[in-house]
Design a protein around this motif. Sequence first.
Motif, mmCIF file in Angstrom:
data_model
loop_
_atom_site.group_PDB
_atom_site.id
_atom_site.type_symbol
_atom_site.label_atom_id
_atom_site.label_comp_id
_atom_site.label_asym_id
_atom_site.label_seq_id
_atom_site.Cartn_x
_atom_site.Cartn_y
_atom_site.Cartn_z
ATOM 1 N N ASP A 89 -79.903 24.674 -21.687
ATOM 2 C CA ASP A 89 -78.526 24.646 -21.188
ATOM 3 C C ASP A 89 -78.406 23.780 -19.946
ATOM 4 O OD1 ASP A 89 -77.657 26.297 -23.223
ATOM 5 O OD2 ASP A 89 -77.780 28.141 -22.028
ATOM 6 N N ASP A 90 -79.425 23.840 -19.092
ATOM 7 C CA ASP A 90 -79.415 23.002 -17.894
ATOM 8 C C ASP A 90 -79.442 21.517 -18.274
ATOM 9 O OD1 ASP A 90 -79.421 25.135 -16.089
ATOM 10 O OD2 ASP A 90 -81.614 25.265 -16.113
ATOM 11 N N VAL A 91 -80.220 21.174 -19.285
ATOM 12 C CA VAL A 91 -80.275 19.781 -19.730
ATOM 13 C C VAL A 91 -78.902 19.338 -20.228
ATOM 14 C CG1 VAL A 91 -81.282 18.177 -21.415
ATOM 15 C CG2 VAL A 91 -82.735 19.873 -20.275
ATOM 16 N N GLY A 92 -78.227 20.215 -20.966
ATOM 17 C CA GLY A 92 -76.879 19.896 -21.416
ATOM 18 C C GLY A 92 -75.935 19.674 -20.246
ATOM 19 N N ASP A 93 -76.026 20.527 -19.232
ATOM 20 C CA ASP A 93 -75.180 20.353 -18.042
ATOM 21 C C ASP A 93 -75.507 19.049 -17.323
ATOM 22 O OD1 ASP A 93 -74.009 22.785 -18.561
ATOM 23 O OD2 ASP A 93 -75.215 23.906 -17.099
ATOM 24 N N LEU A 94 -76.804 18.741 -17.221
ATOM 25 C CA LEU A 94 -77.225 17.507 -16.565
ATOM 26 C C LEU A 94 -76.652 16.287 -17.290
ATOM 27 C CD1 LEU A 94 -78.929 15.862 -14.567
ATOM 28 C CD2 LEU A 94 -80.898 16.218 -16.088
ATOM 29 N N LEU A 95 -76.684 16.304 -18.613
ATOM 30 C CA LEU A 95 -76.158 15.178 -19.376
ATOM 31 C C LEU A 95 -74.643 15.070 -19.233
ATOM 32 C CD1 LEU A 95 -78.280 15.194 -22.642
ATOM 33 C CD2 LEU A 95 -78.486 13.723 -20.643
ATOM 34 N N PHE A 96 -73.974 16.199 -19.067
ATOM 35 C CA PHE A 96 -72.530 16.155 -18.819
ATOM 36 C C PHE A 96 -72.246 15.459 -17.489
ATOM 37 C CE2 PHE A 96 -68.719 18.074 -16.873
ATOM 38 C CZ PHE A 96 -67.772 17.662 -17.797
ATOM 39 N N TYR A 97 -73.006 15.826 -16.459
ATOM 40 C CA TYR A 97 -72.877 15.158 -15.155
ATOM 41 C C TYR A 97 -73.156 13.661 -15.314
ATOM 42 C CZ TYR A 97 -72.747 19.361 -12.123
ATOM 43 O OH TYR A 97 -72.395 20.512 -11.474
ATOM 44 N N ALA A 98 -74.236 13.350 -16.050
ATOM 45 C CA ALA A 98 -74.623 11.957 -16.223
ATOM 46 C C ALA A 98 -73.568 11.171 -16.988
ATOM 47 C CB ALA A 98 -75.967 11.874 -16.941
ATOM 48 N N LEU A 116 -76.756 8.219 -10.371
ATOM 49 C CA LEU A 116 -77.489 8.666 -9.184
ATOM 50 C C LEU A 116 -76.681 9.669 -8.371
ATOM 51 C CD1 LEU A 116 -79.139 5.331 -7.982
ATOM 52 C CD2 LEU A 116 -80.235 7.259 -9.142
ATOM 53 N N LEU A 117 -75.384 9.433 -8.262
ATOM 54 C CA LEU A 117 -74.533 10.397 -7.571
ATOM 55 C C LEU A 117 -74.494 11.717 -8.336
ATOM 56 C CD1 LEU A 117 -72.538 11.160 -5.359
ATOM 57 C CD2 LEU A 117 -70.721 10.070 -6.699
ATOM 58 N N ALA A 118 -74.385 11.639 -9.659
ATOM 59 C CA ALA A 118 -74.389 12.854 -10.471
ATOM 60 C C ALA A 118 -75.705 13.602 -10.317
ATOM 61 C CB ALA A 118 -74.145 12.495 -11.941
ATOM 62 N N ALA A 119 -76.819 12.859 -10.276
ATOM 63 C CA ALA A 119 -78.132 13.482 -10.105
ATOM 64 C C ALA A 119 -78.241 14.167 -8.747
ATOM 65 C CB ALA A 119 -79.230 12.434 -10.260
ATOM 66 N N LEU A 120 -77.678 13.548 -7.719
ATOM 67 C CA LEU A 120 -77.710 14.150 -6.385
ATOM 68 C C LEU A 120 -76.967 15.476 -6.382
ATOM 69 C CD1 LEU A 120 -78.408 13.954 -3.373
ATOM 70 C CD2 LEU A 120 -76.276 12.652 -3.051
ATOM 71 N N LEU A 121 -75.793 15.510 -6.996
ATOM 72 C CA LEU A 121 -75.011 16.742 -7.063
ATOM 73 C C LEU A 121 -75.738 17.811 -7.874
ATOM 74 C CD1 LEU A 121 -71.445 15.219 -7.651
ATOM 75 C CD2 LEU A 121 -72.385 16.141 -5.517
ATOM 76 N N PHE A 122 -76.321 17.416 -9.003
ATOM 77 C CA PHE A 122 -77.026 18.378 -9.851
ATOM 78 C C PHE A 122 -78.280 18.893 -9.148
ATOM 79 C CE2 PHE A 122 -79.849 19.760 -13.241
ATOM 80 C CZ PHE A 122 -78.989 20.480 -14.063
ATOM 81 N N ALA A 123 -79.011 18.006 -8.469
ATOM 82 C CA ALA A 123 -80.225 18.425 -7.764
ATOM 83 C C ALA A 123 -79.907 19.441 -6.682
ATOM 84 C CB ALA A 123 -80.915 17.201 -7.162
ATOM 85 N N ARG A 124 -78.809 19.227 -5.970
ATOM 86 C CA ARG A 124 -78.413 20.195 -4.942
ATOM 87 C C ARG A 124 -78.045 21.531 -5.566
ATOM 88 N NH1 ARG A 124 -74.641 16.821 -0.608
ATOM 89 N NH2 ARG A 124 -76.357 15.591 0.318
ATOM 90 N N ARG A 125 -77.364 21.475 -6.690
ATOM 91 C CA ARG A 125 -76.951 22.705 -7.363
ATOM 92 C C ARG A 125 -78.160 23.512 -7.827
ATOM 93 N NH1 ARG A 125 -74.038 22.731 -13.274
ATOM 94 N NH2 ARG A 125 -74.333 24.949 -13.705
ATOM 95 N N LYS A 126 -79.209 22.811 -8.276
ATOM 96 C CA LYS A 126 -80.396 23.482 -8.813
ATOM 97 C C LYS A 126 -81.531 23.583 -7.792
ATOM 98 C CE LYS A 126 -78.965 24.453 -12.896
ATOM 99 N NZ LYS A 126 -78.924 25.856 -13.372
ATOM 100 N N HIS A 127 -81.268 23.162 -6.564
ATOM 101 C CA HIS A 127 -82.263 23.227 -5.485
ATOM 102 C C HIS A 127 -83.542 22.467 -5.863
ATOM 103 C CE1 HIS A 127 -79.604 26.196 -3.724
ATOM 104 N NE2 HIS A 127 -79.668 26.918 -4.826
#
Length: 267
Positions: free
Chosen positions: A49-58, A104-115
């Motif tokens: 599910d996290d991968v799906g969310d990450l791809l949505f951000y991407a 990269l911006l999406a990855a930054l937001l996702f990384a912060r969300r997932k610590h």
Amino acid sequence: MLSYPQIDPVAISLGPLQVHWYGLMYVVGFVAAWWLGCRRAHRIGLTRDDVGDLLFYAALGVVLGGRLGYALFYGLDQWLADPLWIVKVWDGGMSFHGGLLGVLLAALLFARRKHLAFFTLTDFVAPLVPIGLGAGRIGNFINHELPGRVTDLPWGMPFPGYGPEPRHPSSLYEALLEGLVLFVVLWWVSSTPRRRGLVSGLFLLIYGFSRFAVEFVRQPDPQLGFIALGWVTMGMLLSLPMILFGVLLVAWSRRQPVDASTAPAAG
């Protein structure tokens, strides 16, 4: 000289509904990224599910960043003249470099969300991207986009709308280098434990060098032409920072710990 393959850019036509090959290539890219990402998600504590969310951000980063990047780098005059032109995604297309910034911006937001550490996440994502890049370039080829310059090499081919002269199939060169070669290298490097940031740095380096090299045989964007010295293109200019940051990131990675995101996959 080869003949340009006559492939209808429309893959599926159901009455007024038309599905283009180029659009399907985006689907191929995201499905491949999801499948590959699910295989390695456990390395950094992510679920399917996290991968799906990450791809949505991407996906948001690719579309918004890609279109905004195209408007800024390749169509600023047109955007200023018609502010609504930016939403006409069928007119002009997308910019890889803008899409990269968006991701990269999406990855930054996702990384912060997932610590997660930012480069832990980008090292995880980098090997998932090349299949989509290669598929997208094949979509460009089918769509009669990104013509190459005139050549006398035996695999040159006349490009639809650009006269009878044989031209480099430059989008296929990019599909090979940015797609197949980049994927093989990154997937192999990331299959064993590596220091944090190395995989991300290699992505920037290999893509940057590949794009810079192909720009020598790719026709410059007609609205820009050569932007300096009679041979420098916008694609070259935008690839130089990627090469520079790739070198710096690879050097920086030598002082970083081995990251769990590059541990071998189970099974």
